[in-house]
Design a protein around this motif. Structure first.
Motif, PDB file in Angstrom:
ATOM      1  N   LYS A  36     -69.027 -47.675 120.554  1.00  0.00           N
ATOM      2  CA  LYS A  36     -68.796 -49.320 120.963  1.00  0.00           C
ATOM      3  C   LYS A  36     -67.038 -48.969 120.728  1.00  0.00           C
ATOM      4  CE  LYS A  36     -73.357 -51.410 120.420  1.00  0.00           C
ATOM      5  NZ  LYS A  36     -73.621 -52.437 120.045  1.00  0.00           N
ATOM      6  N   ALA A  39     -65.400 -46.782 123.223  1.00  0.00           N
ATOM      7  CA  ALA A  39     -65.230 -47.643 124.082  1.00  0.00           C
ATOM      8  C   ALA A  39     -64.062 -48.750 124.680  1.00  0.00           C
ATOM      9  CB  ALA A  39     -66.245 -48.723 124.663  1.00  0.00           C
ATOM     10  N   LEU A  40     -63.623 -49.724 123.290  1.00  0.00           N
ATOM     11  CA  LEU A  40     -62.917 -50.510 123.659  1.00  0.00           C
ATOM     12  C   LEU A  40     -61.279 -50.802 123.264  1.00  0.00           C
ATOM     13  CD1 LEU A  40     -64.927 -53.408 120.125  1.00  0.00           C
ATOM     14  CD2 LEU A  40     -64.706 -53.545 122.981  1.00  0.00           C
TER      15      LEU A  40
END
Length: 112
Positions: A36, A39-40
């Motif tokens: 995550k 991805a951020l």
């Protein structure tokens, strides 16, 4: 090697296997969090790139509008100069021509 809090015998094996399950779950959650965060990070980099591109385009548009404003100001200055002189007949013809061109273009666009 013995870990603190782990006893001898079957109960120790139960606690050790429970600890192992928690470690595996923790590592699984870490991997999910790492994915995550990656991805951020990628998304924030893409947003930054897009913002830079949009700022560049806005600066170019600002330059274009400034040059258009200068051209329009010069044209209005010439029209004012024509209106001050005795060439009012020429100014009327010029305005009439502009209106005719405008209405012809409007009519042509409306027919399409």
């Amino acid at each position: 090697m013995r870990r603190a809090g782990l006893g001898e015998g079957s109960s120790g094996n139960y606690v050790a296997s429970g600890y192992s399950v928690y470690e595996e779950e923790n590592e699984h959650l870490q991997e999910g969090l790492r994915a995550k965060v990656t991805a951020l990070k990628s998304l924030s980099i893409d947003i930054g790139t897009e913002v830079k591109c949009q700022n560049k385009m806005l600066n170019e548009m600002d330059t274009d509008f400034e040059s258009s404003g200068g051209l329009l100001g010069a044209t209005i200055g010439r029209v004012k100069q024509l209106s001050r002189g005795s060439q009012s007949k020429l100014l009327c013809y010029m305005l009439l021509f502009c209106f005719v061109v405008f209405f012809v273009l409007y009519w042509f666009i409306k027919l399409r």
